[in-house]
Design a protein around this motif. Structure first.
Motif, PDB file in Angstrom:
ATOM      1  N   LEU A 120      40.369 -55.576  25.719  1.00  0.00           N
ATOM      2  CA  LEU A 120      41.094 -55.430  24.458  1.00  0.00           C
ATOM      3  C   LEU A 120      40.445 -56.272  23.372  1.00  0.00           C
ATOM      4  CD1 LEU A 120      44.743 -55.944  25.767  1.00  0.00           C
ATOM      5  CD2 LEU A 120      43.582 -53.768  25.360  1.00  0.00           C
ATOM      6  N   ASP A 121      40.723 -55.904  22.141  1.00  0.00           N
ATOM      7  CA  ASP A 121      40.303 -56.717  21.009  1.00  0.00           C
ATOM      8  C   ASP A 121      41.517 -57.479  20.492  1.00  0.00           C
ATOM      9  OD1 ASP A 121      38.527 -57.759  19.146  1.00  0.00           O
ATOM     10  OD2 ASP A 121      39.038 -56.239  17.666  1.00  0.00           O
ATOM     11  N   ALA A 122      41.302 -58.656  19.988  1.00  0.00           N
ATOM     12  CA  ALA A 122      42.360 -59.485  19.411  1.00  0.00           C
ATOM     13  C   ALA A 122      41.743 -60.344  18.313  1.00  0.00           C
ATOM     14  CB  ALA A 122      42.986 -60.380  20.482  1.00  0.00           C
ATOM     15  N   PRO A 123      42.569 -60.936  17.477  1.00  0.00           N
ATOM     16  CA  PRO A 123      42.025 -61.786  16.405  1.00  0.00           C
ATOM     17  C   PRO A 123      41.096 -62.886  16.921  1.00  0.00           C
ATOM     18  CG  PRO A 123      44.349 -61.380  16.035  1.00  0.00           C
ATOM     19  CD  PRO A 123      44.028 -60.807  17.388  1.00  0.00           C
ATOM     20  N   GLU A 124      41.356 -63.385  18.126  1.00  0.00           N
ATOM     21  CA  GLU A 124      40.518 -64.443  18.704  1.00  0.00           C
ATOM     22  C   GLU A 124      39.271 -63.902  19.381  1.00  0.00           C
ATOM     23  OE1 GLU A 124      43.818 -63.974  19.695  1.00  0.00           O
ATOM     24  OE2 GLU A 124      44.609 -65.330  18.186  1.00  0.00           O
ATOM     25  N   GLY A 125      39.149 -62.580  19.458  1.00  0.00           N
ATOM     26  CA  GLY A 125      38.014 -61.947  20.121  1.00  0.00           C
ATOM     27  C   GLY A 125      38.456 -61.202  21.363  1.00  0.00           C
ATOM     28  N   PRO A 126      37.562 -60.366  21.913  1.00  0.00           N
ATOM     29  CA  PRO A 126      37.922 -59.541  23.057  1.00  0.00           C
ATOM     30  C   PRO A 126      38.189 -60.356  24.318  1.00  0.00           C
ATOM     31  CG  PRO A 126      35.786 -58.886  22.155  1.00  0.00           C
ATOM     32  CD  PRO A 126      36.213 -60.115  21.437  1.00  0.00           C
ATOM     33  N   PHE A 127      39.038 -59.787  25.176  1.00  0.00           N
ATOM     34  CA  PHE A 127      39.363 -60.345  26.485  1.00  0.00           C
ATOM     35  C   PHE A 127      39.836 -59.190  27.351  1.00  0.00           C
ATOM     36  CE2 PHE A 127      43.143 -60.426  23.923  1.00  0.00           C
ATOM     37  CZ  PHE A 127      44.162 -60.023  24.774  1.00  0.00           C
ATOM     38  N   SER A 128      40.082 -59.421  28.636  1.00  0.00           N
ATOM     39  CA  SER A 128      40.581 -58.350  29.497  1.00  0.00           C
ATOM     40  C   SER A 128      41.946 -58.717  30.064  1.00  0.00           C
ATOM     41  CB  SER A 128      39.599 -58.041  30.627  1.00  0.00           C
ATOM     42  OG  SER A 128      39.610 -59.057  31.606  1.00  0.00           O
ATOM     43  N   VAL A 129      42.745 -57.686  30.317  1.00  0.00           N
ATOM     44  CA  VAL A 129      44.058 -57.847  30.936  1.00  0.00           C
ATOM     45  C   VAL A 129      44.260 -56.738  31.962  1.00  0.00           C
ATOM     46  CG1 VAL A 129      45.130 -58.892  28.897  1.00  0.00           C
ATOM     47  CG2 VAL A 129      45.305 -56.437  29.252  1.00  0.00           C
TER      48      VAL A 129
END
Length: 146
Positions: A120-129
């Motif tokens: 996913l993308d988020a304001p803090e940068g991409p990560f996975s869930v």
């Protein structure tokens, strides 16, 4: 409303970045839209199987809701015999970066691939869930089957 990061969130790994690049190369090679145009193929997705193979897909935009790139990539993996999938990502054409799955895709992932990691993308940068964390309090399709 602040963005709540699920407990299953993990930072990206080198193989996550490889999957993102695979999806990006796929849509960059196949998009039918110019930089400032709408098109039929504007999103790419990639899925990784447990054995390391990667499969890609592109969307087919249609006003009736044509298939999203994520679903095409999942179908391509299944058609190639990949039964255990570990990671999925979608990206926009023309360098638009990681894009989060739509509601339909989230429901399908929650129903059929709850343990796949989704980038996913988020304001803090991409990560996975985990896909199961994409829809808190989601409709449980399996519980409704006879």
């Amino acid at each position: 409303m602040p963005f709540n990061i699920p407990a299953s969130a993990l930072p990206l790994t080198a193989s996550d970045r490889e999957l993102i690049n695979f999806a990006r190369k796929t849509i960059d090679a196949t998009t039918d839209a110019g930089a400032d145009q709408d098109g039929i193929h504007t999103m790419g997705a990639a899925v990784r199987a447990a054995d390391g193979r990667m499969f890609a897909g592109v969307n087919i935009y249609h006003f009736t809701g044509g298939p999203c790139a994520e679903l095409v990539a999942l179908g391509a993996a299944r058609a190639a015999g990949a039964l255990q999938l570990t990671h999925l990502v979608a990206v926009g054409n023309h360098g638009r970066g990681v894009k989060n799955p739509c509601g339909k895709d989230r429901q399908i992932l929650a129903d059929y691939y709850p343990s796949i990691r989704v980038i996913l993308d988020a304001p803090e940068g991409p990560f996975s869930v985990l896909a199961q964390d994409l829809l808190p309090l989601a409709f449980d399709h399996r519980a409704e089957q006879v």
